[in-house]
Write an enzyme that holds these catalytic residues in place. Structure first.
Site, PDB file in Angstrom:
ATOM      1  N   ASP A 174      87.263  77.560  88.236  1.00 28.42           N
ATOM      2  CA  ASP A 174      86.674  77.454  89.598  1.00 28.42           C
ATOM      3  C   ASP A 174      87.877  77.665  90.754  1.00 28.42           C
ATOM      4  O   ASP A 174      88.996  77.887  90.342  1.00 28.42           O
ATOM      5  CB  ASP A 174      85.932  76.296  89.700  1.00 28.42           C
ATOM      6  CG  ASP A 174      84.740  76.105  90.554  1.00 28.42           C
ATOM      7  OD1 ASP A 174      84.770  76.649  91.699  1.00 28.42           O
ATOM      8  OD2 ASP A 174      83.742  75.788  90.149  1.00 28.42           O
ATOM      9  N   THR A 222      88.912  85.532  71.909  1.00 28.55           N
ATOM     10  CA  THR A 222      88.876  86.024  70.688  1.00 28.55           C
ATOM     11  C   THR A 222      87.672  86.834  70.307  1.00 28.55           C
ATOM     12  O   THR A 222      87.702  87.591  69.459  1.00 28.55           O
ATOM     13  CB  THR A 222      89.308  85.051  69.451  1.00 28.55           C
ATOM     14  OG1 THR A 222      88.458  84.156  69.444  1.00 28.55           O
ATOM     15  CG2 THR A 222      90.775  84.578  69.533  1.00 28.55           C
ATOM     16  N   ARG A 258      84.321  77.065  61.385  1.00 26.78           N
ATOM     17  CA  ARG A 258      83.265  77.315  60.322  1.00 26.78           C
ATOM     18  C   ARG A 258      83.956  77.462  58.809  1.00 26.78           C
ATOM     19  O   ARG A 258      83.382  77.021  57.857  1.00 26.78           O
ATOM     20  CB  ARG A 258      82.354  78.581  60.419  1.00 26.78           C
ATOM     21  CG  ARG A 258      81.508  78.085  61.970  1.00 26.78           C
ATOM     22  CD  ARG A 258      80.841  79.325  62.256  1.00 26.78           C
ATOM     23  NE  ARG A 258      81.891  79.965  63.116  1.00 26.78           N
ATOM     24  CZ  ARG A 258      81.300  80.982  64.184  1.00 26.78           C
ATOM     25  NH1 ARG A 258      80.317  81.539  64.118  1.00 26.78           N
ATOM     26  NH2 ARG A 258      82.230  81.621  64.810  1.00 26.78           N
ATOM     27  N   PRO A 290      90.599  76.177  93.216  1.00 33.31           N
ATOM     28  CA  PRO A 290      91.861  75.521  92.730  1.00 33.31           C
ATOM     29  C   PRO A 290      91.543  73.974  92.843  1.00 33.31           C
ATOM     30  O   PRO A 290      91.859  73.259  92.234  1.00 33.31           O
ATOM     31  CB  PRO A 290      93.173  75.947  93.545  1.00 33.31           C
ATOM     32  CG  PRO A 290      92.808  77.223  93.860  1.00 33.31           C
ATOM     33  CD  PRO A 290      91.323  77.685  93.898  1.00 33.31           C
ATOM     34  N   ASP A 328      88.139  71.471  74.669  1.00 29.67           N
ATOM     35  CA  ASP A 328      88.217  72.873  75.354  1.00 29.67           C
ATOM     36  C   ASP A 328      86.976  73.093  75.954  1.00 29.67           C
ATOM     37  O   ASP A 328      86.157  73.707  75.643  1.00 29.67           O
ATOM     38  CB  ASP A 328      88.251  73.339  73.883  1.00 29.67           C
ATOM     39  CG  ASP A 328      88.351  75.170  74.110  1.00 29.67           C
ATOM     40  OD1 ASP A 328      88.901  75.443  75.097  1.00 29.67           O
ATOM     41  OD2 ASP A 328      87.972  75.992  73.414  1.00 29.67           O
ATOM     42  N   LEU A 329      87.167  72.852  77.428  1.00 31.46           N
ATOM     43  CA  LEU A 329      86.071  73.013  78.419  1.00 31.46           C
ATOM     44  C   LEU A 329      86.486  74.284  79.177  1.00 31.46           C
ATOM     45  O   LEU A 329      85.448  74.784  79.852  1.00 31.46           O
ATOM     46  CB  LEU A 329      85.776  71.842  79.255  1.00 31.46           C
ATOM     47  CG  LEU A 329      85.405  70.417  78.427  1.00 31.46           C
ATOM     48  CD1 LEU A 329      85.209  69.264  79.312  1.00 31.46           C
ATOM     49  CD2 LEU A 329      84.228  70.854  77.501  1.00 31.46           C
ATOM     50  N   LYS A 330      87.555  74.761  78.956  1.00 33.07           N
ATOM     51  CA  LYS A 330      87.867  76.138  79.825  1.00 33.07           C
ATOM     52  C   LYS A 330      87.347  76.068  81.262  1.00 33.07           C
ATOM     53  O   LYS A 330      86.628  76.889  81.724  1.00 33.07           O
ATOM     54  CB  LYS A 330      87.059  77.426  79.120  1.00 33.07           C
ATOM     55  CG  LYS A 330      87.541  77.437  77.546  1.00 33.07           C
ATOM     56  CD  LYS A 330      86.856  78.613  77.168  1.00 33.07           C
ATOM     57  CE  LYS A 330      87.146  78.975  75.582  1.00 33.07           C
ATOM     58  NZ  LYS A 330      86.778  77.954  74.725  1.00 33.07           N
ATOM     59  N   LYS A 368      89.035  69.636  67.762  1.00 34.95           N
ATOM     60  CA  LYS A 368      88.533  70.296  69.005  1.00 34.95           C
ATOM     61  C   LYS A 368      87.232  70.068  69.111  1.00 34.95           C
ATOM     62  O   LYS A 368      86.176  70.211  68.288  1.00 34.95           O
ATOM     63  CB  LYS A 368      88.746  71.898  68.692  1.00 34.95           C
ATOM     64  CG  LYS A 368      88.193  72.714  70.236  1.00 34.95           C
ATOM     65  CD  LYS A 368      88.211  74.030  70.001  1.00 34.95           C
ATOM     66  CE  LYS A 368      87.161  74.658  69.359  1.00 34.95           C
ATOM     67  NZ  LYS A 368      85.940  74.654  70.147  1.00 34.95           N
TER      68      LYS A 368
END
Length: 234
Positions: free
Chosen positions: A64, A121, A212, A66, A59-61, A33
């Site tokens: 905004d 999470t 980690r 559409p 994983d830039l999420k 990742k």
């Protein structure tokens, strides 16, 4: 469901550190990742170069309107990542636009997996209440998960605690990627909703994300192999 696979999170802004972890973990990881920390510091050429050699979960999420998300994903597809993320809370229209953009940008059968992030999470019921969401994390995850899958997401990012209710609500088809995984005895750090690798595998996770507990271990490769062994016997 087949074997639960391991994604090792390379949570660093350093290319040298990321490459060190990749070398140390080797084939014990099914994917790596890369997130905001790395991409913003090192740029997308570095992401592309790693994705040319390994499966990358980028994983830039994105979150905004559409059209902006669709154009953003169109720009990201040449990087070669195997998985890309948007926030489910962006709504059905945003997710549908994201799916359409990937379909248009990629040859048939070659587009990245589109994952919708449900509830982070690091959040619990109190954190949701702070932002005006009265539902429990489980209720909110199932609500957003159903919306996202119906709008075109291939899968979801959720905590291990929501695997079972998502499977009950949506069946086996959605890909479930589960961060917040901590081996038995590991420090939870900033994660609120966690499980061990074996527990997540038995619950029905397709992929688990571990950072980690592997990357800060004295021997990251041995730590990753131990988790793979746990998954194999779950």
């Amino acid at each position: 469901m087949g074997r639960t696979r391991l994604i090792v999170a390379l949570d660093t802004d350093s290319r040298a550190q990321a490459e060190h972890w990749i070398g140390a973990v080797g084939e014990a990881a099914d994917a790596f990742k890369l997130g905001m920390e790395f991409a913003y510091a090192q740029g997308f050429d570095a992401v592309r170069e790693i994705a040319a050699r390994h499966n990358v979960f980028l994983d830039l999420k994105l979150h905004d309107i559409p059209n902006t998300v669709a154009r953003g994903l169109t720009s990201l597809t040449p990087l070669g990542a195997a998985m890309l993320t948007v926030h489910a809370s962006g709504g059905a229209a945003m997710i549908a636009a994201a799916r359409a953009a990937l379909e248009a940008a990629c040859p048939a059968g070659e587009r990245p997996i589109l994952l919708a992030v449900t509830v982070l999470t690091s959040m619990d019921a109190a954190a949701l209440a702070e932002i005006g969401v009265p539902a429990s994390p489980r209720e909110q995850v199932v609500r957003l998960g159903r919306l996202a899958v119906e709008a075109g997401a291939d899968g979801l990012v959720c905590s291990a605690e929501e695997i079972a209710p998502l499977r009950a609500a949506l069946g086996e088809k959605p890909v479930l990627v589960v961060p917040g995984i901590r081996p038995a005895g590991a420090d939870r750090q900033d994660q609120k909703r966690v499980m061990t690798p074996g527990e997540a595998a038995r619950a029905g996770a397709d992929w688990i994300v571990v950072g980690r507990p592997i990357t800060t271990a004295a021997d990251p490769g041995a730590a990753a192999r131990a988790i793979r062994e746990e998954l194999a016997h779950a």
